[in-house]
Scaffold this motif. Structure first.
Motif, mmCIF file in Angstrom:
data_model
loop_
_atom_site.group_PDB
_atom_site.id
_atom_site.type_symbol
_atom_site.label_atom_id
_atom_site.label_comp_id
_atom_site.label_asym_id
_atom_site.label_seq_id
_atom_site.Cartn_x
_atom_site.Cartn_y
_atom_site.Cartn_z
ATOM 1 N N ALA A 144 2.641 -7.232 25.854
ATOM 2 C CA ALA A 144 1.750 -7.211 24.691
ATOM 3 C C ALA A 144 0.331 -6.997 25.213
ATOM 4 O O ALA A 144 -0.439 -7.926 25.376
ATOM 5 C CB ALA A 144 1.860 -8.505 23.911
ATOM 6 N N THR A 145 0.017 -5.758 25.478
ATOM 7 C CA THR A 145 -1.228 -5.391 26.161
ATOM 8 C C THR A 145 -2.407 -5.221 25.216
ATOM 9 O O THR A 145 -3.460 -4.770 25.638
ATOM 10 C CB THR A 145 -1.014 -4.072 26.924
ATOM 11 N N GLY A 146 -2.232 -5.574 23.963
ATOM 12 C CA GLY A 146 -3.297 -5.371 22.989
ATOM 13 C C GLY A 146 -3.254 -3.981 22.376
ATOM 14 O O GLY A 146 -4.026 -3.653 21.487
ATOM 15 N N GLU A 147 -2.340 -3.176 22.858
ATOM 16 C CA GLU A 147 -2.147 -1.822 22.329
ATOM 17 C C GLU A 147 -1.622 -1.919 20.897
ATOM 18 O O GLU A 147 -0.757 -2.736 20.594
ATOM 19 C CB GLU A 147 -1.130 -1.116 23.229
ATOM 20 N N ALA A 148 -2.164 -1.109 20.023
ATOM 21 C CA ALA A 148 -1.723 -1.112 18.624
ATOM 22 C C ALA A 148 -0.226 -0.833 18.551
ATOM 23 O O ALA A 148 0.314 -0.019 19.299
ATOM 24 C CB ALA A 148 -2.483 -0.056 17.833
ATOM 25 N N SER A 186 0.803 -1.227 0.000
ATOM 26 C CA SER A 186 0.000 0.000 0.000
ATOM 27 C C SER A 186 0.834 1.275 0.000
ATOM 28 O O SER A 186 0.308 2.352 -0.239
ATOM 29 C CB SER A 186 -0.912 0.019 1.234
ATOM 30 N N GLY A 187 2.115 1.165 0.340
ATOM 31 C CA GLY A 187 2.955 2.348 0.468
ATOM 32 C C GLY A 187 2.824 3.018 1.828
ATOM 33 O O GLY A 187 3.479 4.018 2.099
ATOM 34 N N GLU A 188 2.004 2.444 2.721
ATOM 35 C CA GLU A 188 1.782 3.000 4.056
ATOM 36 C C GLU A 188 2.937 2.632 4.990
ATOM 37 O O GLU A 188 3.478 1.535 4.920
ATOM 38 C CB GLU A 188 0.472 2.422 4.614
ATOM 39 N N GLU A 189 3.305 3.578 5.853
ATOM 40 C CA GLU A 189 4.331 3.306 6.855
ATOM 41 C C GLU A 189 3.676 2.899 8.159
ATOM 42 O O GLU A 189 2.610 3.396 8.514
ATOM 43 C CB GLU A 189 5.221 4.534 7.072
ATOM 44 N N ARG A 190 4.318 1.978 8.880
ATOM 45 C CA ARG A 190 3.829 1.491 10.174
ATOM 46 C C ARG A 190 4.986 1.505 11.162
ATOM 47 O O ARG A 190 6.143 1.419 10.773
ATOM 48 C CB ARG A 190 3.316 0.050 10.074
ATOM 49 N N GLU A 191 4.617 1.559 12.442
ATOM 50 C CA GLU A 191 5.618 1.500 13.498
ATOM 51 C C GLU A 191 5.236 0.368 14.436
ATOM 52 O O GLU A 191 4.086 0.272 14.859
ATOM 53 C CB GLU A 191 5.643 2.835 14.244
ATOM 54 N N LEU A 192 6.191 -0.523 14.731
ATOM 55 C CA LEU A 192 5.936 -1.669 15.585
ATOM 56 C C LEU A 192 7.023 -1.792 16.639
ATOM 57 O O LEU A 192 8.190 -1.498 16.372
ATOM 58 C CB LEU A 192 5.915 -2.958 14.755
ATOM 59 N N THR A 193 6.627 -2.270 17.829
ATOM 60 C CA THR A 193 7.567 -2.534 18.913
ATOM 61 C C THR A 193 7.500 -4.012 19.251
ATOM 62 O O THR A 193 6.408 -4.545 19.483
ATOM 63 C CB THR A 193 7.231 -1.696 20.168
ATOM 64 N N LEU A 194 8.645 -4.692 19.279
ATOM 65 C CA LEU A 194 8.722 -6.113 19.607
ATOM 66 C C LEU A 194 8.841 -6.257 21.119
ATOM 67 O O LEU A 194 9.786 -5.739 21.717
ATOM 68 C CB LEU A 194 9.936 -6.741 18.913
ATOM 69 N N VAL A 195 7.866 -6.939 21.737
ATOM 70 C CA VAL A 195 7.798 -7.005 23.197
ATOM 71 C C VAL A 195 7.660 -8.442 23.707
ATOM 72 O O VAL A 195 7.299 -9.346 22.961
ATOM 73 C CB VAL A 195 6.620 -6.156 23.742
#
Length: 132
Positions: A77-81, A63-72
C-alpha cells in the motif's frame, strides 16, 4: 454473510494480524472478517470473489462513476491511487466480496459512498498464481 478466502490468504492474514497486534495496530475488523470465512484451497477459489492482490471494478452508486481498486498487503500500500491495504477498515470489508455485492465506503467529511462490485479484473487464483 460468510465470505470465501483462500487458505494461503488466510494463513498470511493471520500472521499479519499477529504482527500488527504486537505493534499496537487495531485489527479487530479484519479478525471479525476472517473468523467468519469459509477457507478453501487456492485452486478452489471462486473467480468472482475478491482475494488478496485482486483488482476489481466498482460502480459508485451515488455518482455513477466507475472505480478500480486493488486489495493489497500493507507493504504494497504505497499510497498509489487504487491500492487499498487489508488493514484499512474498508480493505477488510473488501475481502471476500463477490461480483454484484456492495460496500459502503467512508469518505472525508463524514460522507459515505456505496460501491458495487462490477467485475474482477484480476484475481491471482483465477490467473493460476496459487502459490504467490
Amino acid at each position: 454473510p460468510t465470505i470465501v478466502m483462500s487458505r494461503l490468504d488466510y494463513d498470511r492474514i493471520e500472521a499479519l494480524i499477529e504482527s500488527a497486534n504486537e505493534r499496537g495496530v487495531d485489527t479487530s475488523a479484519l479478525e471479525a472478517e476472517i473468523t467468519r470465512a469459509d477457507v478453501v484451497e487456492p485452486a478452489q477459489m471462486p473467480g468472482d470473489v475478491i482475494s488478496m492482490n485482486s483488482t476489481a471494478r466498482f460502480l459508485d452508486e451515488n455518482s455513477g462513476e466507475e472505480r478500480e481498486l486493488t486489495l493489497v498487503y500493507p507493504r504494497d500500500a504505497t499510497g498509489e491511487a487504487g491500492r487499498v491495504s487489508i488493514l484499512a477498515p474498508v480493505g477488510s470489508a473488501l475481502l471476500g466480496l463477490r461480483v454484484g455485492q456492495s460496500i459502503d465506503w467512508p469518505m472525508s467529511g463524514n460522507r459515505t459512498i456505496n460501491l458495487r462490485v462490477l467485475s474482477i479484473k484480476y484475481q491471482p487464483e483465477a490467473a493460476g498464481e496459487l502459490h504467490r
